[in-house]
Design an enzyme around this catalytic site. Structure first.
Site, PDB file in Angstrom:
ATOM      1  N   HIS A  87       1.554 -17.435 -28.983  1.00 25.76           N
ATOM      2  CA  HIS A  87       0.639 -18.164 -29.874  1.00 25.76           C
ATOM      3  C   HIS A  87       0.392 -19.587 -29.363  1.00 25.76           C
ATOM      4  O   HIS A  87      -0.740 -20.069 -29.356  1.00 25.76           O
ATOM      5  CB  HIS A  87       1.243 -18.206 -31.283  1.00 25.76           C
ATOM      6  CG  HIS A  87       0.274 -18.586 -32.346  1.00 25.76           C
ATOM      7  ND1 HIS A  87      -0.741 -17.757 -32.770  1.00 25.76           N
ATOM      8  CD2 HIS A  87       0.148 -19.717 -33.088  1.00 25.76           C
ATOM      9  CE1 HIS A  87      -1.431 -18.363 -33.711  1.00 25.76           C
ATOM     10  NE2 HIS A  87      -0.922 -19.561 -33.924  1.00 25.76           N
TER      11      HIS A  87
ATOM     12  N   THR B 264       6.556 -16.768 -29.252  1.00 24.97           N
ATOM     13  CA  THR B 264       5.425 -15.875 -28.963  1.00 24.97           C
ATOM     14  C   THR B 264       4.369 -16.626 -28.147  1.00 24.97           C
ATOM     15  O   THR B 264       4.439 -17.856 -28.024  1.00 24.97           O
ATOM     16  CB  THR B 264       4.773 -15.412 -30.291  1.00 24.97           C
ATOM     17  OG1 THR B 264       4.106 -16.557 -30.868  1.00 24.97           O
ATOM     18  CG2 THR B 264       5.801 -14.870 -31.262  1.00 24.97           C
TER      19      THR B 264
ATOM     20  N   TRP C 211      -0.140 -29.204 -39.293  1.00 26.68           N
ATOM     21  CA  TRP C 211       1.010 -28.488 -38.721  1.00 26.68           C
ATOM     22  C   TRP C 211       1.994 -29.485 -38.102  1.00 26.68           C
ATOM     23  O   TRP C 211       1.577 -30.448 -37.462  1.00 26.68           O
ATOM     24  CB  TRP C 211       0.536 -27.528 -37.624  1.00 26.68           C
ATOM     25  CG  TRP C 211       0.514 -26.094 -38.064  1.00 26.68           C
ATOM     26  CD1 TRP C 211      -0.424 -25.493 -38.857  1.00 26.68           C
ATOM     27  CD2 TRP C 211       1.473 -25.092 -37.708  1.00 26.68           C
ATOM     28  NE1 TRP C 211      -0.108 -24.186 -39.021  1.00 26.68           N
ATOM     29  CE2 TRP C 211       1.053 -23.900 -38.330  1.00 26.68           C
ATOM     30  CE3 TRP C 211       2.630 -25.075 -36.938  1.00 26.68           C
ATOM     31  CZ2 TRP C 211       1.748 -22.707 -38.202  1.00 26.68           C
ATOM     32  CZ3 TRP C 211       3.321 -23.891 -36.810  1.00 26.68           C
ATOM     33  CH2 TRP C 211       2.885 -22.726 -37.439  1.00 26.68           C
TER      34      TRP C 211
ATOM     35  N   ALA D  69       0.313 -31.530 -33.033  1.00 22.87           N
ATOM     36  CA  ALA D  69       1.502 -31.198 -32.239  1.00 22.87           C
ATOM     37  C   ALA D  69       1.604 -29.679 -32.160  1.00 22.87           C
ATOM     38  O   ALA D  69       1.716 -29.005 -33.193  1.00 22.87           O
ATOM     39  CB  ALA D  69       2.759 -31.784 -32.884  1.00 22.87           C
ATOM     40  N   VAL D  70       1.499 -29.173 -30.948  1.00 23.11           N
ATOM     41  CA  VAL D  70       1.659 -27.736 -30.734  1.00 23.11           C
ATOM     42  C   VAL D  70       2.986 -27.555 -30.009  1.00 23.11           C
ATOM     43  O   VAL D  70       3.167 -28.052 -28.893  1.00 23.11           O
ATOM     44  CB  VAL D  70       0.490 -27.154 -29.910  1.00 23.11           C
ATOM     45  CG1 VAL D  70       0.515 -25.625 -29.980  1.00 23.11           C
ATOM     46  CG2 VAL D  70      -0.845 -27.672 -30.418  1.00 23.11           C
ATOM     47  N   ILE D  71       3.905 -26.900 -30.682  1.00 17.50           N
ATOM     48  CA  ILE D  71       5.269 -26.782 -30.159  1.00 17.50           C
ATOM     49  C   ILE D  71       5.547 -25.314 -29.848  1.00 17.50           C
ATOM     50  O   ILE D  71       5.322 -24.439 -30.693  1.00 17.50           O
ATOM     51  CB  ILE D  71       6.281 -27.345 -31.185  1.00 17.50           C
ATOM     52  CG1 ILE D  71       5.945 -28.824 -31.483  1.00 17.50           C
ATOM     53  CG2 ILE D  71       7.711 -27.208 -30.649  1.00 17.50           C
ATOM     54  CD1 ILE D  71       6.764 -29.454 -32.593  1.00 17.50           C
TER      55      ILE D  71
HETATM   56  N1  INI Z   1      -0.799 -25.288 -35.102  1.00  8.14           N
HETATM   57  C1  INI Z   1      -0.334 -26.471 -34.675  1.00  8.14           C
HETATM   58  O1  INI Z   1      -0.989 -27.510 -34.849  1.00  8.14           O
HETATM   59  N2  INI Z   1       0.852 -26.530 -34.010  1.00  8.14           N
HETATM   60  C2  INI Z   1       1.594 -25.428 -33.763  1.00  8.14           C
HETATM   61  O2  INI Z   1       2.697 -25.565 -33.160  1.00  8.14           O
HETATM   62  C3  INI Z   1       1.125 -24.162 -34.222  1.00  8.14           C
HETATM   63  N3  INI Z   1       1.912 -22.956 -33.992  1.00  8.14           N
HETATM   64  O3  INI Z   1       2.957 -23.036 -33.362  1.00  8.14           O
HETATM   65  O4  INI Z   1       1.518 -21.896 -34.409  1.00  8.14           O
HETATM   66  C4  INI Z   1      -0.101 -24.130 -34.917  1.00  8.14           C
HETATM   67  N4  INI Z   1      -0.608 -22.964 -35.365  1.00  8.14           N
HETATM   68  C5  INI Z   1      -1.667 -22.895 -36.344  1.00  8.14           C
HETATM   69  C6  INI Z   1      -3.041 -22.928 -35.702  1.00  8.14           C
HETATM   70  O5  INI Z   1      -3.352 -24.230 -35.228  1.00  8.14           O
HETATM   71  C7  INI Z   1      -4.149 -22.542 -36.692  1.00  8.14           C
HETATM   72  O6  INI Z   1      -4.122 -23.420 -37.803  1.00  8.14           O
HETATM   73  C8  INI Z   1      -4.015 -21.094 -37.211  1.00  8.14           C
HETATM   74  O7  INI Z   1      -3.901 -20.173 -36.144  1.00  8.14           O
HETATM   75  C9  INI Z   1      -5.270 -20.687 -38.061  1.00  8.14           C
HETATM   76  O8  INI Z   1      -6.461 -20.765 -37.271  1.00  8.14           O
END
Ligand code: INI
Length: 158
Positions: A89, A87, A23, A81-83
């Site tokens: 999420h 929402t 991601w 990187a979680v941005i």
């Molecule tokens: N995963 C990330 O690594 N970064 C993000 O910013 C992100 N957002 O924003 O949703 C993200 N979502 C996917 C998550 O990590 C899982 O792969 C998915 O929920 C399936 O389990």
């Protein structure tokens, strides 16, 4: 004088695994470059570096744990990187990955390093992946080297 125990930064004899979340790859690829640069510059040979890819940051802890449990690595580095979006999420993913990487380290007794950006904006993520606020991947590699050495030095105590 107290006895001081600390890690050194000569990593030549250790093996490291890096787990990369796909991601936001435009940012995470830079973290990987930084981590590889940090390991190589401290003497880690190519054959002692393993890179594994997983779908998202939420998946990092399981892969980190499995690699740590394998006993093959001095440390395992998680990069992602979680941005923040519109929402909640973000909060679930960021919280689970942080807790999961920490739990993997404590359960496996292998340093599992949290090289995951958790930012409000894309700009903040870019700043921390090789521009004005440094490179969190490089920093994670330094922590991996130091922790591997520190734990090794504790094992050597007489
Ligand atoms: N995963 C990330 O690594 N970064 C993000 O910013 C992100 N957002 O924003 O949703 C993200 N979502 C996917 C998550 O990590 C899982 O792969 C998915 O929920 C399936 O389990």
């Amino acid at each position: 004088m107290p006895r001081i125990i600390e890690g050194q930064f000569d990593a030549a004899s250790n093996a490291f695994a890096i787990v990369v979340s796909r991601w936001n790859s435009f940012v995470v690829d830079k973290l990987l470059e930084g981590a590889l640069d940090g390991l190589r510059r401290h003497g880690v040979a190519e054959e002692n570096i393993t890179v594994a890819y997983c779908p998202g940051s939420f998946e990092l802890p399981l892969v980190v744990r499995k690699l740590a449990d394998s006993g093959r690595y001095g440390a395992v580095i998680a990069l992602g990187a979680v941005i923040r979006g519109a929402t909640p999420h973000f909060d679930y993913v960021a919280s689970e990955v942080a807790k999961g990487v920490s739990a993997a380290a404590n359960a496996s007794k292998v340093p599992c390093i949290f090289g995951v950006l958790t930012t409000d904006t894309i700009e903040q993520a870019i700043e921390r992946s090789g521009s004005k606020a440094g490179n969190k991947g490089y920093e994670a590699a330094m922590v991996a080297i130091e922790m591997t050495s520190l734990l090794g030095n504790i094992d050597k105590l007489d």
